[in-house]
Design an enzyme around this catalytic site. Structure first.
Site, short mmCIF file in Angstrom:
data_model
loop_
_atom_site.label_atom_id
_atom_site.label_comp_id
_atom_site.label_asym_id
_atom_site.label_seq_id
_atom_site.Cartn_x
_atom_site.Cartn_y
_atom_site.Cartn_z
N ASP A 49 -69.59 24.88 -59.74
CA ASP A 49 -69.70 23.37 -59.86
C ASP A 49 -68.67 22.30 -60.59
OD1 ASP A 49 -71.15 20.91 -57.89
OD2 ASP A 49 -70.56 20.10 -59.74
N ASN A 79 -62.21 11.13 -59.84
CA ASN A 79 -62.37 10.30 -58.03
C ASN A 79 -61.32 8.98 -59.01
OD1 ASN A 79 -61.50 11.83 -56.62
ND2 ASN A 79 -63.53 12.75 -55.90
N ASP A 113 -57.84 15.08 -55.10
CA ASP A 113 -57.35 16.35 -54.38
C ASP A 113 -56.75 17.59 -55.16
OD1 ASP A 113 -58.30 15.16 -52.15
OD2 ASP A 113 -57.39 14.40 -51.38
N ASP A 136 -67.08 19.35 -54.83
CA ASP A 136 -66.54 20.12 -55.58
C ASP A 136 -67.38 21.21 -56.47
OD1 ASP A 136 -68.72 18.28 -56.16
OD2 ASP A 136 -68.01 18.80 -58.59
#
Length: 215
Positions: free
Chosen positions: A65, A73, A82, A109
């Protein structure tokens, strides 16, 4: 002989056309198994391949993770997020190639892998190389982003346990959560460990995909 040669000449374009079509179909099928952003196996394709990889050899099932991905983000935009996922996919692919592992993107993620686990020292080296590969900066939109990860691993010992990918992923998920609580790095579950936390829909209670609050 001339009739035979003529027949072969006529058949060659058909054979060639079929070969091209077969190659195209194989590429389409393989592309469908891959996540378009990271280039890694999708959840379903990873599960299918990982269950075969467990086999009868010592393996480590890993859950990976990225730390503070939501902040990336929110601060820099989804294009930056991205770029981080794309870079993580490339780095995980290289690590998998170098460590005889299979790896996939579960969503967001979150990634998963199955790698050899022949000894504690070997597994430690494998996880250290995974962390080192992931924790490199990513450039996106004029920004240099710091990437770090938390990894949980559950060891499968074929002499002492039955292959159960779902259980191993739950154990790895718990270890990943422990690693995240201490700021990153990796944690390993004992080979005969039993999942300690209540699960919902096959996930640790509170993780994404459950009815609880996201961790």
């Amino acid at each position: 002989m001339s009739h035979t040669m003529t027949a072969l000449s006529a058949a060659l374009p058909l054979v060639s056309g079929w070969s091209v079509h077969s190659l195209w179909m194989r590429r389409r099928i393989e592309a469908a198994r891959r996540d378009p952003l990271s280039g890694l196996l999708t959840r379903g394709s990873f599960t299918e391949r990982a269950e075969r990889w467990l086999g009868h050899r010592p393996r480590a099932v890993c859950l990976i993770d990225l730390n503070k991905f939501k902040q990336i983000n929110d601060t820099y935009g989804h294009a930056a997020g991205d770029a981080v996922i794309r870079a993580a996919g490339e780095r995980l692919s290289e690590w998998a190639l170098n460590n005889s592992a299979v790896v996939g993107r579960l969503g967001g993620d979150e990634f998963a892998a199955v790698a050899p686990a022949y000894s504690q020292d070997q597994l430690t080296e494998t996880l250290n190389s995974l962390i080192a590969g992931l924790e490199q900066q990513v450039e996106a939109g004029g920004h240099v982003l710091t990437v770090s990860a938390s990894i949980g691993a559950a060891v499968f010992n074929p002499r002492a346990d039955q292959a159960d990918l779902s259980k191993l992923l739950r154990l790895a998920d718990e270890q990943m959560y422990k690693a995240k609580q201490r700021g990153g790095g990796w944690c390993i579950a004992h080979p005969l460990a039993v999942p300690a936390m209540r699960t919902v829909n096959g996930r640790r209670d509170g993780r994404r995909g459950t009815s609880g609050e996201a961790a």
